[in-house]
Design an enzyme around this catalytic site. Sequence first.
Site, mmCIF file in Angstrom:
data_model
loop_
_atom_site.group_PDB
_atom_site.id
_atom_site.type_symbol
_atom_site.label_atom_id
_atom_site.label_comp_id
_atom_site.label_asym_id
_atom_site.label_seq_id
_atom_site.Cartn_x
_atom_site.Cartn_y
_atom_site.Cartn_z
ATOM 1 N N LYS A 60 23.340 22.065 -76.673
ATOM 2 C CA LYS A 60 23.387 22.804 -75.408
ATOM 3 C C LYS A 60 24.727 22.588 -74.702
ATOM 4 C CE LYS A 60 20.327 21.845 -71.909
ATOM 5 N NZ LYS A 60 20.946 21.830 -70.576
ATOM 6 N N ARG A 93 30.060 25.041 -73.201
ATOM 7 C CA ARG A 93 31.517 24.874 -73.113
ATOM 8 C C ARG A 93 32.253 25.880 -73.994
ATOM 9 N NH1 ARG A 93 29.017 20.381 -71.541
ATOM 10 N NH2 ARG A 93 30.082 18.689 -70.438
ATOM 11 N N ASP A 142 19.715 12.083 -71.496
ATOM 12 C CA ASP A 142 18.724 13.153 -71.645
ATOM 13 C C ASP A 142 17.564 12.746 -72.552
ATOM 14 O OD1 ASP A 142 20.195 14.764 -69.976
ATOM 15 O OD2 ASP A 142 21.259 15.760 -71.605
ATOM 16 N N ARG A 145 12.696 12.701 -62.993
ATOM 17 C CA ARG A 145 12.103 12.358 -64.301
ATOM 18 C C ARG A 145 11.449 10.979 -64.278
ATOM 19 N NH1 ARG A 145 16.549 15.150 -68.424
ATOM 20 N NH2 ARG A 145 15.650 17.240 -68.200
HETATM 21 C C1 S3P Z 1 25.568 17.449 -69.408
HETATM 22 C C2 S3P Z 1 25.735 16.246 -68.768
HETATM 23 C C3 S3P Z 1 24.610 15.406 -68.328
HETATM 24 C C4 S3P Z 1 23.321 15.804 -69.019
HETATM 25 C C5 S3P Z 1 23.111 17.293 -69.004
HETATM 26 C C6 S3P Z 1 24.241 17.986 -69.726
HETATM 27 C C7 S3P Z 1 26.764 18.210 -69.799
HETATM 28 O O1 S3P Z 1 24.429 15.573 -66.940
HETATM 29 O O2 S3P Z 1 22.229 15.145 -68.403
HETATM 30 O O3 S3P Z 1 21.884 17.617 -69.628
HETATM 31 O O4 S3P Z 1 26.641 19.155 -70.604
HETATM 32 O O5 S3P Z 1 27.851 17.868 -69.330
HETATM 33 P P1 S3P Z 1 25.242 14.686 -65.869
HETATM 34 O O6 S3P Z 1 26.657 15.092 -65.921
HETATM 35 O O7 S3P Z 1 24.615 15.030 -64.545
HETATM 36 O O8 S3P Z 1 25.025 13.270 -66.261
#
Ligand code: S3P
Length: 428
Positions: A22, A27, A314, A345
Site C-alpha cells: 500500500k 508513492r 501496522d 487500535r
Molecule cells: C505509512 C506510514 C505509517 C503507517 C501507515 C502507512 C506510510 O503511518 O502506519 O499505514 O505509507 O507512510 P505513520 O506515518 O502515521 O506512522
Amino acid sequence: MKKLMPAPQTGLHGTVTVPGDKSISHRAVMLGSISTGTTVINHFLFSEDCLSTVKAFQNLGVEIDLTEDQVVVHGVGFKGLKKPQNYLQMGNSGTTTRLIMGLLSGQDFTTQLIGDDSLSRRPMKRVSEPLSLMGANIQTTSGHLPVSIMGQDLHAIKYQMTVASAQVKSAIILAASQADGPSEIKELLPTRNHTETMLNAFGGQIKTSDDQLTIQVTPKPKLSGITLTVPGDISSAAFFIAAALLVPNSEVRLQKVGINDTRSGILKVLQRMGAQIALDHQNYEGEPFADMVIKTSELSATDIQRDEIPSLVDELPIIALVCARAKGISTISGAQELRVKETDRIAAIVQEFQKLGIQIVERPDGFTITGSNNWQPVETHLDSHGDHRIGMTLAVAGLLTNQSLTLSGEESVSISYPNFFDDLASLL
Ligand code: S3P
C-alpha cells in the site's frame, strides 16, 4: 455482518500472492504524477485507499490509466499539476492526505482536502506545523480535516521530527523537493523509507545517513518516469503468517513479499518467539522481496518496546493476536501511535480480545497479554470498528476457536485488501 470460519483440523495449506504494498503503491502514483514521461506500475494495489490517491491526482490534471494489474501514469512534472475544480476527497487514507499536503504546499494554487469520519478525527497538525516552518500556508480545522492548502514558495529547512512517522517525514521530503535549497530531516527512529528510495529511482537526490536517522534532500526540478513492480505488502502477508503459525498442521507459502528492513520488524519478533518462517528466492527490484514459507510453530511470549514499533506499527493488531496464543506474558509498549490510526487500535484490540476471553490489559501505550491455547469467548459478535486491520485480525482469531463468531464492519478490509476473505478461504 460476516460469519467467520473456524480452521479445518487439517490446517491451512496453499500459496497466496498477497496484493501490492500500500505505501509503495501510493508513492508510485504520486511520484509518477510529478515526473515527466510515463510511469508504469505493475502489481499495483487496487484498494480503496490507493484509489483515493489515483482519483486525487486525476483531479489534479494527471492522466492515469488503470488496467487489471497495472497503472500507467502520464506524468506532468512538478509544475504541471492543475488546480482541481473541487475539493479533493481523501476517503479513509492518511497516507494520501499527509503526503499530498507536503506536495501541494509548494504549488501555485489553493486546494481543499476532505475525508471520511475516521480520517477527519486523525491529527494533521503534525504535518502542517513543520510545513509552515518552510513557509507553507495551510489551514486545518482545529488540527484536522478539512484542510486548505494555499500553495507558496517554500524555504529549505533543518527539522528534528517530534513523532516517528513516515507520513510526516514524506510530507516534508515532498515539500523540501520544491524548496529553495537543500533540507535536512532528523528522525526520532528510522521509519519506512519508501519515499527516499523511490524518489532516488525517479532521479531525485536524497541521502540517508548510515544510522538511517538523517535525511538530506536536494531539490531536483526534474524527475523522470520509471517502470516498477510493487512487492507484496508485508502488512497484508502478516495475517496469513499469523494464521499459518497458529492453526495446527499448517504450511503456507506467500510469494514475493516486500522485506524492506524498515518494514519487516514482524519477522524479527516472530522469529524470536520461535516462529518457523523461511525466506526463499530473495531478490531486489527497487525494493527487496522474498517468498515466505510458514509452518505451525510453538511460540513463547515476547516484549516489544518503542524502538521496534515503527518497523511493525501496522502489524501490531495481528502480533497482539499471536501473543494471545504464545506461552507466557507479552508486553507491547511505546505504541501510543496506535491510538491515532484508523481507529484507536489499543482500545479496539482490548475490547474485541476481551470478548474472545483473551487476558489482555490496556496500557496508555500498548497492552499486556497473557497467552493461552484455550480461550473461552464470552461474546460471539465481533466488530472491526471500521478498521481494516482490526477486521482482518479478528477474522484470523475466528480460525482459532470452535465457537461460531460473526464480524460486523467486515467491508473495511477493502481499504487495503479487497480479496482478503477469498484468499483466506483458498487456504482453508
Ligand atoms: C505509512 C506510514 C505509517 C503507517 C501507515 C502507512 C506510510 O503511518 O502506519 O499505514 O505509507 O507512510 P505513520 O506515518 O502515521 O506512522
